[in-house]
Design an enzyme around this catalytic site. Sequence first.
Site, PDB file in Angstrom:
ATOM      1  N   CYS A   1       0.833  -1.199   0.000  1.00 32.35           N
ATOM      2  CA  CYS A   1       0.000   0.000   0.000  1.00 32.35           C
ATOM      3  C   CYS A   1       0.869   1.251   0.000  1.00 32.35           C
ATOM      4  CB  CYS A   1      -0.903   0.035   1.226  1.00 32.35           C
ATOM      5  SG  CYS A   1      -2.417  -0.849   1.025  1.00 32.35           S
TER       6      CYS A   1
ATOM      7  N   ASP B   1     -11.901  -6.937  21.221  1.00 31.04           N
ATOM      8  CA  ASP B   1     -10.941  -6.753  22.312  1.00 31.04           C
ATOM      9  C   ASP B   1     -11.609  -6.183  23.565  1.00 31.04           C
ATOM     10  OD1 ASP B   1      -8.269  -6.551  23.547  1.00 31.04           O
ATOM     11  OD2 ASP B   1      -8.594  -4.387  23.336  1.00 31.04           O
TER      12      ASP B   1
END
Length: 162
Positions: A76, A130
């Site tokens: 990227c 999380d």
Amino acid sequence: MSEFTHFNDQGRAKMVDISAKETTVRTALAKSSVELTKEVYDKITNHEIGKGDVLSVAQVAGIMAAKQTANVIPMCHPIPIKGVDIDFDWKTDENKYVLLISATVKTKGSTGVEMEALTSASIAALTVYDMCKAVDKGMVIGPTYLVEKTGGNSGDFHREES
């Protein structure tokens, strides 16, 4: 190997040269989701998760992720992000609770922001996991997919959603 843009003549990875590409406004919308239990749903919506406001933290994490995509996806290009917006919605029926995540990313540059939008949606979903894993480790993330992209040489893309 020449038909693969991310391989050089020796068949090794390379970052594509985008220096000749036109600068245009480019957008991308990606979606992900987190399937969770009623208990987790109730705790998120009633702000009872011990780590804090789950959706606010996930939103900030998704924005940060879009800006850091080039640091974790090897090919990227680092690009100037002009805007990131993350929306949440709930889909509930009977005993199924799904948090729907939409990430929209915008830039003005010579390459698109599809990877930034996908990374943003993914990290927002992982952040929800999380923050809620102490309540339930059985949450399911995904699918994660590109809904649309605009701008650039390859033209626009719009997925037909059911």
